[in-house]
Scaffold this active site. Structure first.
Site, PDB file in Angstrom:
ATOM      1  N   ASN A   1      -5.123  31.266 -39.908  1.00 59.58           N
ATOM      2  CA  ASN A   1      -5.019  32.523 -39.187  1.00 59.58           C
ATOM      3  C   ASN A   1      -3.674  33.109 -39.556  1.00 59.58           C
ATOM      4  OD1 ASN A   1      -4.854  34.603 -37.289  1.00 59.58           O
ATOM      5  ND2 ASN A   1      -4.063  33.228 -35.723  1.00 59.58           N
ATOM      6  N   GLY A   2      -3.697  34.303 -40.123  1.00 59.65           N
ATOM      7  CA  GLY A   2      -2.424  34.905 -40.487  1.00 59.65           C
ATOM      8  C   GLY A   2      -2.530  35.652 -41.787  1.00 59.65           C
TER       9      GLY A   2
ATOM     10  N   TYR B   1      -3.273  42.084 -26.473  1.00 60.74           N
ATOM     11  CA  TYR B   1      -4.633  42.428 -26.837  1.00 60.74           C
ATOM     12  C   TYR B   1      -5.483  41.256 -27.324  1.00 60.74           C
ATOM     13  CZ  TYR B   1      -8.501  44.276 -29.576  1.00 60.74           C
ATOM     14  OH  TYR B   1      -9.744  44.513 -30.086  1.00 60.74           O
TER      15      TYR B   1
ATOM     16  N   ASP C   1      -4.879  48.862 -23.559  1.00 62.69           N
ATOM     17  CA  ASP C   1      -3.825  47.906 -23.903  1.00 62.69           C
ATOM     18  C   ASP C   1      -2.864  48.492 -24.920  1.00 62.69           C
ATOM     19  OD1 ASP C   1      -4.810  46.849 -26.772  1.00 62.69           O
ATOM     20  OD2 ASP C   1      -6.526  47.046 -25.452  1.00 62.69           O
TER      21      ASP C   1
ATOM     22  N   CYS D   1      -7.630  35.933 -37.152  1.00 61.61           N
ATOM     23  CA  CYS D   1      -8.780  35.040 -37.263  1.00 61.61           C
ATOM     24  C   CYS D   1      -8.618  33.932 -36.235  1.00 61.61           C
ATOM     25  CB  CYS D   1      -8.834  34.398 -38.639  1.00 61.61           C
ATOM     26  SG  CYS D   1      -9.014  35.578 -39.978  1.00 61.61           S
TER      27      CYS D   1
ATOM     28  N   GLY E   1     -12.640  37.272 -34.402  1.00 59.78           N
ATOM     29  CA  GLY E   1     -13.197  37.741 -35.665  1.00 59.78           C
ATOM     30  C   GLY E   1     -14.709  37.660 -35.656  1.00 59.78           C
TER      31      GLY E   1
END
Ligand code: AMP
Length: 484
Positions: A102-103, A256, A363, A2, A30
């Site tokens: 984020n995570g 990526y 990638d 995110c 996202g």
């Protein structure tokens, strides 16, 4: 994966415009949902499913007032992608705070069964941020006096680190200030910036430096692993080291996830991808295969495609044209939808394939859906040979820290030799970057001492606390989500 932003503006300013400009800059992190919460007398929120520009309109700019804002774009890894899971989350009482992350929390299910059950707290969503929010707010509530101080925030962050396992960088606001903290191992990115305008000084924290660029902030620096920042009533940033673990930033961000114009921990993602391409070019020369052209799969492989082709001594060409309005294929609910979408998303240019020995560069290869289709199309377009190249090594292990990589069973490289993978994907040869070359390439582009989280390639999880039952919980969640 995110993206988040939080803004602390001058007293009479409105932070929402910077927050939304920033969200557009990290839309790639996202596309499933977006949201923002500001504070002026009370928390005001707008959240919804869809892209930033679909969720927000002019009227929200007018309504979301105040100099404090936190905003988020979501890419669901845990939970079923419901609108109840859209971030930021906030609590008005007992300590008002709004938060985005984020995570991924790896002991989410365990905390639900223990910490939350014991306190009779019923979580209202499937989003793992909610557990961080409650633990943080609960610790803040126990502080001795108003207003909230840096010591109070530090205590709350410490409590989160102690209880909540996984990798999560967090940004948030209270009624008085802004905070952010990076996960103890610094797996997730988190950068801090500042700008000075006639109105006064602004501060911002974000997942990627591009947010700071577009909103006119200069980079102060990345937060270190286990570090926090708090800006309260005195309007001065207070940075504290809360955890002392080794820094292990996610290498897949360079491969990526991040935009090429982003800098992560002082390393240019663009430079890293250029070097990744060069290294793979050298590896290709060692195979003694001969190619006529390098065709990168757009968008992420473009940068490395240029340098790989330079090293091999052939042109790099746009053999696939991407329809940018289709959306990311990973965001599709299930594998069937994903495969159908890849074809509508990437259309070939026959002249770049016909009669040629082509290197198709991506990638990474996860399930192999993209590569399989690209090889098939290349053959339909009359390619003489189709070599598949990935500038990262075979993905073999699930990411438990927030990147939706699929479950163990789905990795095409799992349990197969390179020859078998080539056969499975229909290619004449498959060439992967080695782990050593990948890590070294990223280091060459910036910070020479960086050690990475490479768990998805090597299977070693830096937090050291991953159990089989956590893996099973997370895999079950993802399988559930893919059935919807
Ligand atoms: P696959 O088609 O399953 O082999 O996935 C590989 C493709 O998806 C590559 O083109 C990557 O650019 C992209 N990709 C790799 N990892 C992710 C991820 N975690 N989320 C979204 N896309 C990804």
């Amino acid at each position: 994966m995110c993206g988040f932003i939080s803004i602390f503006g001058p007293p009479e300013s409105d932070a929402i415009q910077d927050a939304l400009n920033g969200l557009l800059a990290i839309q790639h992190r996202g596309q499933d949902a977006a949201g923002a919460v500001t504070f002026k007398d009370r928390f005001q929120a707008k959240k919804g499913l869809g892209l930033v520009r679909e969720v927000f309109g002019e009227k929200h700019l007018q309504r979301l007032r105040g100099h404090l804002a936190v905003a988020h774009v979501r890419y669901p890894t845990v939970g079923l992608g419901e609108d109840t899971d859209v971030q930021p989350f906030w609590l008005d009482y007992p300590v008002g705070t709004a938060m985005a992350h984020n995570g991924n929390v790896t002991n989410f299910h365990e905390l639900r069964r223990t910490y939350f059950a014991q306190r009779n707290i019923h979580l209202g969503s499937n989003c793992d941020l909610e557990v961080v929010l409650y633990v943080f707010a609960d610790a803040l509530m126990r502080r001795r006096a108003d207003p909230v101080t840096v010591d109070d925030v530090q205590t709350a962050v410490k409590e989160v680190y102690d209880r909540v396992k996984g990798a999560y960088s967090v940004a948030g606001i209270t009624s008085e200030g802004m905070y952010a903290f990076r996960d103890p191992y610094g797996i997730k990115p988190c950068i801090f910036g500042k700008k000075v305008t006639p109105e006064g000084t602004w501060y911002a924290v974000a997942s990627e430096s591009v947010v700071l660029d577009v909103a006119g902030y200069e980079i102060v620096r990345d937060l270190k692993a286990g570090e926090m920042v708090w800006i309260g009533k005195d309007r001065v940033p207070h940075i504290r080291q809360v955890a002392n673990k080794p820094h292990r930033p996610c290498i897949f961000e360079y491969v990526y996830f991040a935009r090429p114009d982003t800098f992560l921990d002082g390393t240019s993602v663009y430079e890293a991808r250029m070097e990744l391409g060069r290294r793979l070019g050298r590896a290709f020369l060692e195979t003694k295969l001969v190619a006529d052209v390098v065709i990168p799969v757009p968008e992420s492989a473009r940068t490395a495609g240029q340098t790989m082709a330079e090293v091999i001594g052939v042109p790099c060409r746009e053999g696939f044209v991407k329809n940018r309005y289709v959306g990311r294929t990973f965001i599709m609910p299930n594998d069937k939808a994903r495969q159908a979408t890849i074809r509508t998303k990437l259309n070939p240019i026959r002249a770049e394939f016909e009669g040629k020995r082509v290197v198709i560069l991506d990638d990474s290869i996860v399930r192999g859906n993209t590569s399989r289709q690209m090889v098939k199309i290349a053959r339909q377009m009359g390619a003489a040979k189709v070599y598949l190249a990935s500038y990262s090594p075979p993905l073999l292990f699930p990411c438990l820290y927030g990147i939706d990589m699929s479950t163990k069973r789905e990795f095409v490289a799992r349990g197969r030799t390179h020859e078998e993978i080539a056969r499975e994907l229909g290619a004449d040869h498959v060439l992967y970057q080695t782990l050593e070359q990948m890590e070294d390439a990223v280091r060459t582009a910036g910070n020479k001492d960086l050690q990475f989280c490479n768990a998805c390639f090597a299977g070693t999880y830096p937090t050291g606390d991953i159990t089989e039952s956590m893996i099973a919980d997370i895999e079950r969640d993802r399988l559930e989500a893919s059935k919807v």
